[in-house]
Design an enzyme around this catalytic site. Structure first.
Site, PDB file in Angstrom:
ATOM      1  N   ALA A  48       0.790  -1.240   0.000  1.00 15.89           N
ATOM      2  CA  ALA A  48       0.000   0.000   0.000  1.00 15.89           C
ATOM      3  C   ALA A  48       0.820   1.288   0.000  1.00 15.89           C
ATOM      4  O   ALA A  48       0.252   2.368  -0.016  1.00 15.89           O
ATOM      5  CB  ALA A  48      -0.909   0.003   1.230  1.00 15.89           C
ATOM      6  N   SER A  49       2.150   1.171   0.042  1.00 11.51           N
ATOM      7  CA  SER A  49       2.929   2.387   0.303  1.00 11.51           C
ATOM      8  C   SER A  49       3.458   3.071  -0.947  1.00 11.51           C
ATOM      9  O   SER A  49       4.081   4.134  -0.831  1.00 11.51           O
ATOM     10  CB  SER A  49       4.116   2.032   1.197  1.00 11.51           C
ATOM     11  OG  SER A  49       4.924   1.074   0.533  1.00 11.51           O
ATOM     12  N   PHE A  73       6.253  -2.868   3.164  1.00 13.30           N
ATOM     13  CA  PHE A  73       7.562  -3.203   3.737  1.00 13.30           C
ATOM     14  C   PHE A  73       8.471  -2.025   3.471  1.00 13.30           C
ATOM     15  O   PHE A  73       8.961  -1.861   2.348  1.00 13.30           O
ATOM     16  CB  PHE A  73       8.084  -4.460   3.038  1.00 13.30           C
ATOM     17  CG  PHE A  73       9.094  -5.227   3.827  1.00 13.30           C
ATOM     18  CD1 PHE A  73       9.088  -5.213   5.207  1.00 13.30           C
ATOM     19  CD2 PHE A  73      10.054  -5.990   3.194  1.00 13.30           C
ATOM     20  CE1 PHE A  73      10.002  -5.944   5.946  1.00 13.30           C
ATOM     21  CE2 PHE A  73      10.985  -6.730   3.920  1.00 13.30           C
ATOM     22  CZ  PHE A  73      10.958  -6.700   5.296  1.00 13.30           C
ATOM     23  N   ALA A 139       5.190  -5.755  -5.155  1.00 14.35           N
ATOM     24  CA  ALA A 139       6.284  -5.923  -6.117  1.00 14.35           C
ATOM     25  C   ALA A 139       7.528  -6.120  -5.271  1.00 14.35           C
ATOM     26  O   ALA A 139       7.901  -5.238  -4.501  1.00 14.35           O
ATOM     27  CB  ALA A 139       6.420  -4.707  -7.010  1.00 14.35           C
ATOM     28  N   TYR A 234       9.842  -9.284 -20.737  1.00 17.52           N
ATOM     29  CA  TYR A 234       8.764  -9.188 -19.754  1.00 17.52           C
ATOM     30  C   TYR A 234       7.802 -10.372 -19.856  1.00 17.52           C
ATOM     31  O   TYR A 234       7.924 -11.349 -19.130  1.00 17.52           O
ATOM     32  CB  TYR A 234       8.023  -7.832 -19.854  1.00 17.52           C
ATOM     33  CG  TYR A 234       7.209  -7.604 -18.609  1.00 17.52           C
ATOM     34  CD1 TYR A 234       7.728  -6.875 -17.547  1.00 17.52           C
ATOM     35  CD2 TYR A 234       5.961  -8.188 -18.457  1.00 17.52           C
ATOM     36  CE1 TYR A 234       7.014  -6.731 -16.374  1.00 17.52           C
ATOM     37  CE2 TYR A 234       5.245  -8.051 -17.295  1.00 17.52           C
ATOM     38  CZ  TYR A 234       5.761  -7.325 -16.255  1.00 17.52           C
ATOM     39  OH  TYR A 234       5.062  -7.202 -15.092  1.00 17.52           O
ATOM     40  N   VAL A 273       6.113   4.579 -14.586  1.00 17.41           N
ATOM     41  CA  VAL A 273       7.349   4.631 -13.814  1.00 17.41           C
ATOM     42  C   VAL A 273       7.005   4.405 -12.342  1.00 17.41           C
ATOM     43  O   VAL A 273       6.268   5.193 -11.746  1.00 17.41           O
ATOM     44  CB  VAL A 273       8.039   6.008 -13.966  1.00 17.41           C
ATOM     45  CG1 VAL A 273       9.280   6.086 -13.090  1.00 17.41           C
ATOM     46  CG2 VAL A 273       8.384   6.271 -15.421  1.00 17.41           C
TER      47      VAL A 273
HETATM   48  P1  NAD Z   1       5.991  -0.437  -6.229  1.00 16.19           P
HETATM   49  O1  NAD Z   1       7.410  -0.853  -6.134  1.00 16.19           O
HETATM   50  O2  NAD Z   1       5.698   0.996  -6.518  1.00 16.19           O
HETATM   51  O3  NAD Z   1       5.220  -0.854  -4.875  1.00 16.19           O
HETATM   52  C1  NAD Z   1       5.360  -2.121  -4.329  1.00 16.19           C
HETATM   53  C2  NAD Z   1       4.686  -2.217  -2.988  1.00 16.19           C
HETATM   54  O4  NAD Z   1       4.933  -3.532  -2.451  1.00 16.19           O
HETATM   55  C3  NAD Z   1       5.222  -1.229  -1.928  1.00 16.19           C
HETATM   56  O5  NAD Z   1       4.139  -0.770  -1.143  1.00 16.19           O
HETATM   57  C4  NAD Z   1       6.124  -2.092  -1.057  1.00 16.19           C
HETATM   58  O6  NAD Z   1       6.270  -1.650   0.285  1.00 16.19           O
HETATM   59  C5  NAD Z   1       5.349  -3.402  -1.103  1.00 16.19           C
HETATM   60  N1  NAD Z   1       6.166  -4.565  -0.736  1.00 16.19           N
HETATM   61  C6  NAD Z   1       7.223  -5.100  -1.400  1.00 16.19           C
HETATM   62  N2  NAD Z   1       7.671  -6.191  -0.726  1.00 16.19           N
HETATM   63  C7  NAD Z   1       6.880  -6.346   0.367  1.00 16.19           C
HETATM   64  C8  NAD Z   1       6.828  -7.286   1.433  1.00 16.19           C
HETATM   65  N3  NAD Z   1       7.662  -8.291   1.514  1.00 16.19           N
HETATM   66  N4  NAD Z   1       5.883  -7.102   2.383  1.00 16.19           N
HETATM   67  C9  NAD Z   1       5.005  -6.057   2.328  1.00 16.19           C
HETATM   68  N5  NAD Z   1       4.998  -5.155   1.332  1.00 16.19           N
HETATM   69  C10 NAD Z   1       5.920  -5.303   0.365  1.00 16.19           C
HETATM   70  O7  NAD Z   1       5.342  -1.400  -7.325  1.00 16.19           O
HETATM   71  P2  NAD Z   1       4.225  -1.200  -8.446  1.00 16.19           P
HETATM   72  O8  NAD Z   1       4.904  -0.897  -9.742  1.00 16.19           O
HETATM   73  O9  NAD Z   1       3.114  -0.356  -7.983  1.00 16.19           O
HETATM   74  O10 NAD Z   1       3.725  -2.709  -8.611  1.00 16.19           O
HETATM   75  C11 NAD Z   1       2.599  -3.225  -7.927  1.00 16.19           C
HETATM   76  C12 NAD Z   1       1.950  -4.288  -8.800  1.00 16.19           C
HETATM   77  O11 NAD Z   1       1.471  -3.679 -10.005  1.00 16.19           O
HETATM   78  C13 NAD Z   1       2.936  -5.397  -9.233  1.00 16.19           C
HETATM   79  O12 NAD Z   1       2.272  -6.629  -9.254  1.00 16.19           O
HETATM   80  C14 NAD Z   1       3.291  -4.977 -10.652  1.00 16.19           C
HETATM   81  O13 NAD Z   1       3.706  -6.052 -11.458  1.00 16.19           O
HETATM   82  C15 NAD Z   1       1.959  -4.420 -11.104  1.00 16.19           C
HETATM   83  N6  NAD Z   1       2.035  -3.550 -12.295  1.00 16.19           N
HETATM   84  C16 NAD Z   1       2.956  -2.553 -12.365  1.00 16.19           C
HETATM   85  C17 NAD Z   1       3.037  -1.795 -13.531  1.00 16.19           C
HETATM   86  C18 NAD Z   1       4.063  -0.683 -13.668  1.00 16.19           C
HETATM   87  O14 NAD Z   1       4.306  -0.240 -14.781  1.00 16.19           O
HETATM   88  N7  NAD Z   1       4.650  -0.220 -12.596  1.00 16.19           N
HETATM   89  C19 NAD Z   1       2.153  -2.030 -14.590  1.00 16.19           C
HETATM   90  C20 NAD Z   1       1.207  -3.036 -14.462  1.00 16.19           C
HETATM   91  C21 NAD Z   1       1.158  -3.799 -13.299  1.00 16.19           C
END
Ligand code: NAD
Length: 390
Positions: A48-49, A73, A139, A234, A273
């Site tokens: 959620a962060s 985390f 992620a 990917y 991003v």
């Molecule tokens: P991000 O890195 O911005 O956020 C990841 C989140 O996961 C953070 O809140 C982090 O604290 C949390 N996290 C990681 N490890 C953890 C753990 N062990 N315990 C608790 N929390 C944990 O990532 P994002 O890009 O928002 O990705 C989130 C999802 O969206 C992923 O499944 C990703 O594949 C998907 N997604 C991302 C994109 C993109 O372009 N960024 C596009 C489509 C889908």
């Protein structure tokens, strides 16, 4: 302390508390301006962060007035080291939610562990009895199996053969070529273990067993497909295998949840991003082209716009959400529009160090990369002393 961005290999090592707060405030302002969202009122966001999880939480809380529990985390500041961006973003969410009278609880810990699942269940019971909506947006590069204690690592590698990829340095805007070696079977299996659906399923089962998943509850996890250009790294690579597993998990969870009137979905989101996407070779370069083209066409969205559209136009309309042939919600629909992808493909062929600044929105990528860490906001005086532990 004066905090300037410290960037290495497309990873920003520090974060600015004031900028992170502004990031959250701007997302909230966007939600308020967009008007009320129809969404469930008791929401758990896992991851959620930052990125998509943070925007999902903001959209639910500020758009629908939901009570939210967020699991992430993140690391607090220590000595002269700043906290992680997600720490400050989460603090800012809590402050704004508190000021708006929105009930909230943030749990910082390893979402893969049994302990954090148990703590979350206790918090749900005391704060909202049950949850009606669970967003799974983790992620992570590593996962410790909660039963065996074994550590698994996810990798971003092609399968079957090495792949020569152009990559973009999000800080300098420079293009470099790198060969990414093909993954071993072991690396594929480990990536599926970290980023596949196993932990999502464990969460839903734990919530059900704890009696805190409301009848009719909906859960969604986020996936990505992207263009053929990035397939070798990917969707046809290690992470793609994990996403296949996540999508299979959605189908099996859906069968289980339907018995109590609930549903499980995967939403395929737009490439943006985030901390996670910045480290994927070839993706920042694709993003640079995509951002320019989508901005020119007036189609560009950030995580908050994506989440609002997902909730109000796909998930919670009162109708069955529209899905593709594999049952996935497609909020990447604008990214994947034929005219957008035709232009990306055409320009991809022309990318060189010289042409990239013209073809790609490198400034937009750099700006977004800085902003997710609280940097690059013109409103913030980055030469001013700040308290890192705020
Ligand atoms: P991000 O890195 O911005 O956020 C990841 C989140 O996961 C953070 O809140 C982090 O604290 C949390 N996290 C990681 N490890 C953890 C753990 N062990 N315990 C608790 N929390 C944990 O990532 P994002 O890009 O928002 O990705 C989130 C999802 O969206 C992923 O499944 C990703 O594949 C998907 N997604 C991302 C994109 C993109 O372009 N960024 C596009 C489509 C889908």
């Amino acid at each position: 302390m004066i905090i300037q961005p410290m960037i290495r290999n497309n990873i920003c090592m520090n974060a600015h508390p004031g900028g992170c707060a502004l990031n959250v405030q701007q997302q909230i302002a966007h939600v308020r301006q967009a008007g009320p969202v129809t969404a469930p009122k008791r929401v758990l966001v896992i991851g959620a962060s930052a990125g998509y999880g943070l925007s999902s939480r903001i959209a639910a809380a500020f758009g629908a007035g939901a009570r939210t529990i967020g699991v992430s985390f993140e690391t607090p500041a220590k000595g002269s080291r700043t906290a992680s961006a997600g720490w400050y973003l989460d603090q800012a969410f809590q402050k704004e939610a508190g000021a708006a009278g929105l009930q909230h609880k943030s749990i910082i810990g390893d979402a893969f562990s049994h302990q954090v699942k148990e703590e979350t269940i206790r918090e749900i019971r005391s704060m909202m009895e049950q949850v009606d909506f669970v967003v799974y947006s983790l992620a992570s590069g590593v996962r410790i199996d909660p039963d065996t204690g074994e550590m698994y690592r996810s990798t971003l590698k092609p399968i079957g053969r090495d792949y020569r990829a152009l990559s973009l340095d999000s800080r300098t805007g420079e293009v470099a070529e790198a060969t990414v070696p093909a993954a071993t079977e072991e690396e594929i299996a480990q990536t599926v273990k970290v980023m596949g659906g196993e932990d999502w399923e464990l969460w839903i089962k734990a919530l059900q067993a704890g009696g805190v998943l409301a009848p009719g509850a909906v859960t969604v996890a986020y996936s990505y497909i992207g263009p053929k250009l990035t397939f070798p790294l990917y969707r046809d690579g290690t992470i793609g295998r994990a996403k296949d597993h996540l999508e299979e998990t959605a189908r099996s969870l859906d069968t289980v949840l339907r018995e109590s009137g609930g549903r499980a979905w995967v939403s395929v989101n737009k490439a943006l991003v985030t901390r996670a996407s910045s480290v994927i070779p070839a993706v920042p370069l694709y993003l640079a082209l995509l951002y320019r083209i989508m901005k020119e066409k007036g189609l560009h969205e950030g995580t908050i716009e994506q989440c609002l559209r997902l909730f109000s136009e796909k998930l919670f309309t009162g109708e069955e959400p529209p899905v593709d042939s594999l049952g996935r919600i497609r909020i990447d629909d604008w990214e994947m529009r034929q005219d957008v992808q035709d232009e990306v493909e055409r320009d991809w062929e022309k990318i060189t160090v010289e042409t990239l600044p013209l073809l790609g929105d490198v400034e937009g990528i750099k700006e977004d990369f800085l902003k997710i860490h609280g940097f690059g906001f013109p409103e913030i005086d980055y030469s001013a002393d700040v308290e890192v532990s705020s």
